[in-house]
Design a protein around this motif. Structure first.
Motif, mmCIF file in Angstrom:
data_model
loop_
_atom_site.group_PDB
_atom_site.id
_atom_site.type_symbol
_atom_site.label_atom_id
_atom_site.label_comp_id
_atom_site.label_asym_id
_atom_site.label_seq_id
_atom_site.Cartn_x
_atom_site.Cartn_y
_atom_site.Cartn_z
ATOM 1 N N UNK A 117 0.797 -1.408 -0.037
ATOM 2 C CA UNK A 117 -0.003 -0.083 -0.025
ATOM 3 C C UNK A 117 0.864 1.254 -0.075
ATOM 4 N N UNK A 118 2.257 1.163 0.139
ATOM 5 C CA UNK A 118 2.911 2.429 0.087
ATOM 6 C C UNK A 118 3.037 3.034 -1.554
ATOM 7 N N UNK A 119 2.298 4.139 -1.265
ATOM 8 C CA UNK A 119 2.095 4.809 -2.814
ATOM 9 C C UNK A 119 3.249 5.661 -3.094
ATOM 10 N N UNK A 120 4.087 5.905 -2.416
ATOM 11 C CA UNK A 120 5.059 7.024 -2.594
ATOM 12 C C UNK A 120 5.861 6.940 -3.850
ATOM 13 N N UNK A 121 6.480 5.857 -3.971
ATOM 14 C CA UNK A 121 7.447 5.465 -5.282
ATOM 15 C C UNK A 121 6.524 5.442 -6.495
#
Length: 401
Positions: A149-153
């Motif tokens: 769920x990490x959307x930063x990249x």
């Protein structure tokens, strides 16, 4: 600068499985994750069903990993306090961190593991450049984004996440123990909701080691007072919501912390890009109620590592056309569509009060009851045949056909 064929970003279920598969295939890869040991996380807590296990076996990791899990052997299915059937079960209970760490143990030493975060990615149709939080850089032919769920990249690559259904469901995890008895009568139990107004699809109880683990699924808002009640007086709240549950469990207590995790249904856009591919939750999330999340992960990773990566590496470049073949793979797209459809249909069959949906709920109850009655009848006939023939049951004509 370190060079490799495949850089895997994220060491959860998808990333660790990919690293193990690529390493076993002799394909140079680097797994990038900040944590040497995966930490406790409330996500998958069991693997179940012939289809899901078959997908796991296609990764080549199932037999080794399932030795760390608890096989229950039989699952009771019940509703309205009525035991519908005792079903032979292919359920394996294992906490998510134990599952991931067991898979990590299968990663060959040839696969390098870097304990850092990726802070930047620059992609092209030839090679990809990753900058890490410790200042190191990695050059890879392909980047596999398996960072959940990490959307930063993804946002730096202009890959956006669209929320299709916010707080689609909420999962609760806790331990249960019987009062006044050493164990429950059942090995595992799936208990379906008694009333649509309770907004509960089902409760599942299954063993993990010597503990009876409970996963309760609800369709509520995250600020619903019912969740606070569940934390404050869990036994009373659960008994009020499923009043006939104790006919099967007897008196019980809820022990330890209650984990609560809301789940949004999300899909990605803008992912047709050279040099990078998304797998698992990084591509699209699923509803935990349906249990299809691991199906999606195993399908994504198996197709990518068994089919596409070996073919892609056989020729120069890593252009968008190559990457598109994975996203358009018929096995993958069928699994994604099945998972999404099941998420919405399960919610409707639980909550909707139209005539057709009420009929479906009763049909499920009747089918389950009938199936259980037939199973009990077959068992009695088998035992009777065994007794008449001195302990050896004679094969039926159906079995000989």
């Amino acid at each position: 600068m370190r060079y490799t064929d495949i850089a895997i970003v994220g060491g959860g279920l998808a990333g660790s499985t990919a690293a193990a598969m690529l390493g076993r295939a002799g394909i140079p890869a680097i797994l990038i994750d900040p944590h040497p040991v995966y930490r406790p996380d409330f996500r998958v807590e069991k693997l179940s069903g012939q289809q899901q296990l078959e997908r796991f076996r296609k990764t080549g990791l199932a037999e080794a990993v399932l030795r760390s899990a608890t096989h229950d052997g039989e699952n009771w299915i019940a509703r309205f306090g009525v035991l519908l059937e005792k079903k032979p079960s292919q359920q394996f209970g294992i906490m998510y961190d134990a599952l991931v760490n067991a898979i990590r143990a299968e990663i060959p030493h040839e696969v390098a593991t870097v304990h850092a975060k990726v802070t930047a990615i620059k992609t092209s149709s030839e090679r990809q450049k990753l900058t890490l939080s410790d200042g190191d850089e990695i050059s890879a032919r392909l980047v596999v984004l398996a960072n959940g769920l990490n959307v930063g990249l993804r946002q730096t690559l202009r890959i956006e996440r669209k929320v299709a259904s916010a707080c689609h469901s909420i999962s609760l995890g806790f331990d249960m123990a019987p009062i006044g008895r050493p164990a429950f009568e059942f090995s595992a139990l799936t208990y379906f909701s008694e009333r649509s107004s309770d907004r509960i699809p089902y409760l599942t109880l299954f063993p993990v080691g010597n503990t009876m683990r409970a996963n309760l699924f609800v369709y509520r808002e995250i600020d619903d007072p019912w969740l606070r009640q569940m934390r404050r007086v869990p036994e009373e709240t659960l008994n009020a919501s499923l009043p006939r549950l104790r006919k099967l469990t007897g008196n019980f207590k809820i022990t330890g912390d209650i984990k609560i995790r809301p789940a949004d249904l999300c899909v990605s856009t803008g992912y047709y890009q050279a040099g990078v591919v998304l797998v698992g939750d990084a591509f699209a999330t699923s509803c935990p109620v349906t249990g299809t999340g691991t199906d999606k992960v195993f399908t994504d990773v198996e197709r990518l590592c068994n089919v596409y990566i070996p073919n892609w590496l056989a020729t120069e470049g890593m252009d968008e056309l190559k990457i598109a073949a994975f996203y358009d793979d018929p096995v993958k797209t069928a699994c994604d569509a099945w998972s999404a459809a099941k998420a919405y249909s399960f919610r409707s069959v639980t909550l909707d009060d139209g005539i057709s949906w009420r009929a479906r709920r009763w049909a499920r109850f009747i089918v389950g009851f009938s199936r259980g009655a037939l199973r009990r009848l077959r068992n009695r006939l088998t035992i009777g045949s065994r007794d008449r023939n001195g302990g050896a049951a004679q094969p039926s004509q159906e079995g000989l056909a």
